[in-house]
Design a protein around this motif. Structure first.
Motif, short mmCIF file in Angstrom:
data_model
loop_
_atom_site.label_atom_id
_atom_site.label_comp_id
_atom_site.label_asym_id
_atom_site.label_seq_id
_atom_site.Cartn_x
_atom_site.Cartn_y
_atom_site.Cartn_z
N LEU A 159 23.92 6.12 29.72
CA LEU A 159 23.35 6.17 28.50
C LEU A 159 23.78 7.49 27.84
O LEU A 159 23.55 8.51 28.17
N PRO A 160 24.87 7.52 27.00
CA PRO A 160 25.59 8.53 26.35
C PRO A 160 24.66 9.13 25.22
O PRO A 160 24.88 8.51 24.20
N SER A 161 23.84 9.72 25.48
CA SER A 161 22.42 9.69 24.32
C SER A 161 22.87 11.04 23.43
O SER A 161 23.63 11.97 24.17
N TYR A 162 22.17 11.16 22.50
CA TYR A 162 22.15 12.47 21.80
C TYR A 162 20.94 12.62 21.25
O TYR A 162 20.19 12.15 20.57
N ARG A 163 20.28 13.90 21.66
CA ARG A 163 18.98 14.43 21.43
C ARG A 163 19.07 15.69 20.83
O ARG A 163 17.76 16.15 20.70
N VAL A 164 20.15 16.12 20.63
CA VAL A 164 20.09 17.63 20.03
C VAL A 164 21.22 17.40 18.70
O VAL A 164 21.91 16.25 18.94
N GLY A 165 21.38 18.32 17.69
CA GLY A 165 22.20 18.49 16.66
C GLY A 165 21.83 17.60 15.65
O GLY A 165 20.57 17.46 15.60
N ALA A 166 22.68 17.25 14.80
CA ALA A 166 22.35 17.01 13.47
C ALA A 166 21.59 15.35 13.25
O ALA A 166 21.09 15.10 12.75
N TYR A 167 22.21 14.64 14.40
CA TYR A 167 21.59 13.29 14.41
C TYR A 167 20.54 12.86 15.42
O TYR A 167 20.53 11.90 15.91
N ALA A 168 20.16 14.21 16.00
CA ALA A 168 19.18 13.76 16.95
C ALA A 168 17.62 13.09 16.68
O ALA A 168 17.39 12.35 17.42
N SER A 169 17.37 12.73 15.36
CA SER A 169 16.35 12.34 15.03
C SER A 169 16.65 10.71 15.30
O SER A 169 15.85 9.99 15.82
N GLY A 170 17.95 10.35 14.83
CA GLY A 170 18.21 8.93 15.16
C GLY A 170 18.31 8.66 16.56
O GLY A 170 17.89 7.56 17.09
N GLY A 171 19.01 9.65 17.15
CA GLY A 171 19.30 9.56 18.80
C GLY A 171 18.20 9.36 19.54
O GLY A 171 18.29 8.50 20.49
N SER A 172 17.08 10.23 19.26
CA SER A 172 15.97 10.15 20.34
C SER A 172 15.34 8.93 20.07
O SER A 172 14.78 8.26 21.26
N GLY A 173 15.13 8.28 18.83
CA GLY A 173 14.22 7.04 18.90
C GLY A 173 15.33 5.97 19.23
O GLY A 173 14.61 4.97 20.03
N LEU A 174 16.47 5.90 18.89
CA LEU A 174 17.21 4.74 19.60
C LEU A 174 17.54 4.76 21.05
O LEU A 174 17.02 3.84 21.65
N PHE A 175 17.72 5.79 21.67
CA PHE A 175 17.97 5.85 23.07
C PHE A 175 16.53 5.83 23.94
O PHE A 175 16.22 5.24 24.99
N GLY A 176 15.33 6.18 22.98
CA GLY A 176 14.17 6.01 23.46
C GLY A 176 13.67 4.69 23.66
O GLY A 176 13.07 4.11 24.70
N GLY A 177 13.79 3.75 22.70
CA GLY A 177 13.54 2.18 22.57
C GLY A 177 14.39 1.68 23.60
O GLY A 177 13.83 0.68 24.29
N TRP A 178 15.89 1.94 23.82
CA TRP A 178 16.61 1.35 24.72
C TRP A 178 15.91 1.53 25.98
O TRP A 178 15.87 0.57 27.05
N ILE A 179 15.70 2.63 26.37
CA ILE A 179 15.20 3.19 27.75
C ILE A 179 13.83 2.42 28.04
O ILE A 179 13.39 1.70 29.13
N ASP A 180 13.00 2.51 27.00
CA ASP A 180 11.58 1.81 27.19
C ASP A 180 11.80 0.41 27.49
O ASP A 180 11.09 -0.28 28.10
N TYR A 181 12.72 -0.35 26.76
CA TYR A 181 12.89 -1.68 26.97
C TYR A 181 13.11 -1.95 28.60
O TYR A 181 12.58 -2.84 29.03
N MET A 182 14.16 -1.30 29.04
CA MET A 182 14.58 -1.50 30.26
C MET A 182 13.62 -0.96 31.34
O MET A 182 13.28 -1.73 32.29
N GLN A 183 12.60 -0.26 31.06
CA GLN A 183 11.72 0.35 31.90
C GLN A 183 10.61 -0.71 31.81
O GLN A 183 9.96 -1.09 32.78
#
Lengths: 440, 355
Positions: free
Chosen positions: A31-55
């Motif tokens: 998972l090439p995620s981005y949780r810091v920087g200008a786009y973190a708000s989108g990245g944390s939600g998107l990668f969170g949802g992705w991880i939660d589904y696999m979990q």
């Protein structure tokens, strides 16, 4: 040190599972995620949802066909060079290396575009990336799935057409395109010009320089020209600024249609009341009253294994988009296992076959608990895009409300442009397109 | 002891004036080059070559370029990334439009294109100085990226303004593996770094330093500031341009104008500040620091705290540690890592019997 760690791990494993333990197959997803920087708000939600589904799949079904999914995050900061480093780092992780790469950044997509065929790792770009890669004959390893920017632009025009009471009513209408002045924003130009010529409306393109937190002059121009609709092709802080400026200018938000990177809670909430009535396209919808989200609540958050720090974001647009990423990953693993052996970890090549033969019809979507959550998706050797459909949602001041069913795009026109552009790429790079009748 | 030059007698002017006057440095240079040119490509994994060593080398070259301008000639610039973009798009267009143009020639032409643009944007430096000049070069940063996006000709009418680098072929040999690309990058960077090291010792280099230290005094002793400044802009942009072309050809393969944004310019500026302003060696150290440290932290921080803290917090912690280390280094050694290396050399000279 690595050796020591292996020893400790081995020791732990031995005590937990006993001497007879045999390591089960595991499917690794990088998972090439981005949780810091200008786009973190989108990245944390998107990668969170992705991880939660696999979990959730691991918790509820014990993985896919008994194969647990494992993953590892790598912080890209939405930076191309960091993204390439992550791609190379994740490539060799896990049992059979990384088996799918979804950068969630157009820049990183382009940066690894040439590398994925060599490394035999399928790259899936859902709702961003290189549009003409939808021609699978030229780009066997790239899957711009569900829909592309060109399909979206066409879908938005179709939506406006239906709103006006028919495509013939578009004649003589004025549509302003307020776009992010970048490669991303300019993706819309060619297709809108063609559609304008076809339906007889007039399109005015108004550029907003990055980051777009100052749009006085652009909205002055809109006030002078009085367009019938404004298409907001924005990104990040540009979106709430546009909504606020529209309110100041007195342009009705009901006549503003956003793209999917303009239509999340992160775009409307900062604009406050100014966002009320704003409509945006999306290849996934917001909301948590879908069985798939409820399963995540039950099996993941119920066991306190959720990835989101702010649980109220479960069911938001970006989160649900991440769930779509998860669903497509899992379904490709499932499909590949059907052909190459259930209960085994798939490698990149097998996963590529899985993506290429993905068929999420209504029945399958219902089984996944995602009816209406995302459009039915069928990928073929030639068509790596799929349905090219979007739903339109309206912001009612507190949440997104789904307005329409899946709205189709002008498939013939879009596909023609994709094939033309892909053929030009193939010619420049000396690629012979695959013959799809020979693919099994 | 290790660095003692006792017994090294110089009997000619050329021996006295060579780039590395001390024998140990001279051998050290070849040893380092041999290690990185022969041993590393044989032993390092594809990941190390492709994802770490190649970008470190390319950014070192860009940092040398900026160091020539800022460190030696004293002209602050925030346009390095844009000059890299000119080099990348220049080399691409030269190869696209001239059939059979050899790669190395395209590389140099890309650098020359960047140099020409650099001279153009260096013109304000004749009138304005310091931070005001930095703002003027900021215009270059935005203007060049805008031009590359605005006119599709530069990207051969690609719908999204993205270019895909052609294959790298020199004398019939295809540089497509990570080893080959790494060695090619190393050769270009080593040659240009050596040239830069030499250049700053010539009359030109001394005129840059004179302008940097006091331009009125430099003018009084007969240095033409216009020539010196514009030459610094040209040479600096040439280095950045070649770095940009390598960035496209040996590193990413596909580049978009937005990739060369202000953020990248700042990173290159940080590299020379951390590495050492006015030092070729510092450019390499700074580039390695800025590229490697975040990657190291990304490996270490989640391994230590990953599960205890959320993923978001672990990512933010990396930035906090990174920023903290930069501040720490700047307080401990304001002259950069190159100065630390110099102090280390002084210490080694006396070791193991310090005064």
């Amino acid at each position: 040190m690595k050796f020591q760690r292996t020893l400790v791990l081995a020791g732990l494993l031995a005590t937990v599972t006993g001497p007879a333990a045999v390591l089960a197959d595991e499917q690794f997803v990088g998972l090439p995620s981005y949780r810091v920087g200008a786009y973190a708000s989108g990245g944390s939600g998107l990668f969170g949802g992705w991880i939660d589904y696999m979990q959730m799949i691991n918790e509820r079904d014990g993985g896919v066909g008994g194969v647990k999914i494992t993953w590892e995050e790598c912080e890209t900061e939405y930076n191309n060079a960091r993204g390439v480093e992550c791609y190379e780092r994740l490539k060799t992780k896990g049992q059979s290396g990384n088996t799918v790469f979804m950068p969630v950044s157009t820049g990183i997509t382009y940066s690894v575009l040439e590398k994925v065929p060599q490394d035999k790792i399928p790259m899936v770009t859902i709702g961003y990336g290189r549009t003409d890669a939808a021609d699978g004959r030229v780009f066997p390893w790239v899957f711009p799935m569900i829909t592309t920017y060109w399909s979206q632009a066409s879908g938005i025009i179709n939506y406006i057409g239906t709103k006006e009471g028919g495509m013939d009513k578009l004649k003589g209408k004025k549509i302003a395109l307020l776009y992010h002045d970048s490669a991303y924003g300019k993706e819309s130009h060619a297709i809108l010009d063609k559609l304008a010529a076809k339906h007889g409306f007039e399109v005015t393109k108004i550029a907003v320089a990055h980051p777009g937190n100052e749009q006085q002059s652009q909205w002055l121009q809109i006030r002078q020209q009085r367009p019938d609709y404004v298409i907001l092709w924005g990104w990040g802080v540009m979106n709430p600024t546009a909504l606020k400026s529209a309110a100041k200018t007195g342009f009705p938000r009901e006549k503003m249609v956003g793209v999917w990177w303009s239509g999340a809670e992160e775009d409307t909430v900062p604009a406050g009341d100014a966002a009320k009535g704003f409509t945006a396209a999306g290849f996934n919808v917001a909301g948590s009253n879908y069985p798939v989200i409820q399963d995540i609540q039950k099996f993941v958050y119920g066991k306190n294994k959720g990835n989101m720090e702010d649980k109220s974001r479960v069911g938001s647009v970006y989160y649900n988009r991440g769930v779509v990423h998860g669903m497509i990953t899992v379904e490709a693993i499932r499909k590949a296992q059907e052909k190459y052996g259930k209960g085994k970890a798939m490698n990149g090549e097998q996963m590529r076959w899985g993506f290429e033969n993905l068929n999420l019809d209504d029945k399958r979507l219902a089984a996944m608990g995602a009816t209406g959550f995302m459009p039915p998706l069928k990928i073929t050797c030639a068509d790596h895009e799929g349905p090219g459909k979007v739903k339109f949602q309206q912001w009612d001041g507190t949440k997104w409300k789904v307005l329409t069913d899946w709205v189709d795009s002008d498939r013939a026109l879009v596909r023609g442009m994709i094939e033309e552009s892909a053929a030009a790429y193939a010619k420049e790079k000396g690629i012979t397109p695959r013959d799809c009748s020979k693919e099994g | 002891m290790l660095y003692r030059e006792a017994g090294q007698f110089k009997t000619s002017y050329s021996a006295d004036q060579q780039i590395f006057p001390i024998l140990q440095d001279r051998y050290g240079y070849w040893v380092i080059l041999a290690i990185f040119g022969v041993l590393v490509p044989m032993l390092a994994s594809a990941y190390w070559l492709k994802a770490i060593l190649i970008p470190v080398l390319i950014f070192s070259l860009a940092a040398i370029g900026l160091n020539i301008l800022t460190g030696y000639a004293g002209q602050l610039s925030l346009g390095s990334a844009a000059f890299m973009a000119v080099g990348a798009f220049g080399a691409y267009n030269f190869r696209l439009r001239i059939d059979g143009l050899p790669f190395l020639v395209a590389l140099i032409l890309g650098g020359l294109a960047a140099a020409a643009v650099g001279v153009l944007f260096g013109l304000p430096s004749l009138r304005i100085k310091g931070f005001y000049l930095a703002v003027a070069t900021l215009a270059a940063q935005f203007f060049i990226v805008w031009v590359l996006v605005k006119f599709p000709w530069f990207s051969n009418n690609a719908s999204s303004g993205v270019i895909t680098a052609q294959d790298v072929v020199i004398l019939g040999y295809h540089f497509d593996g990570p080893q080959a690309k790494y060695v090619l990058t190393l050769a270009v960077v080593a040659a240009l770094a050596l040239a830069a090291k030499n250049l700053v010792r010539t009359a030109t280099g001394r005129s840059w330093m004179a302008v940097r230290d006091m331009d009125v005094a430099a003018e009084v002793i007969g240095i033409r500031p216009m020539r010196a400044k514009l030459l610094a802009f040209a040479v600096s942009s040439f280095y950045c341009g070649v770095a940009g072309a390598l960035y496209a050809y040996t590193y990413l393969g596909t580049v978009e104008p937005e990739g060369f944004n202000l953020d990248l310019s700042f990173r290159i500026l940080f590299m020379i500040i951390i590495g050492g302003v006015g030092s070729i060696m510092g450019s390499f150290l700074g580039s390695a620091f800025i590229v490697l440290l975040p990657i190291l932290l990304d490996n270490v921080v989640p391994a230590i705290f990953g599960n205890a803290l959320g993923a978001g917090f672990a990512s933010n912690l990396q930035l906090i540690v990174f920023g903290g280390l930069i501040i720490f280094f700047l307080i401990v050694e304001p002259h950069g890592l190159a100065r630390l290396w110099q102090i280390g050399k002084e210490k080694l000279r006396l070791w193991p019997f310090p005064h």
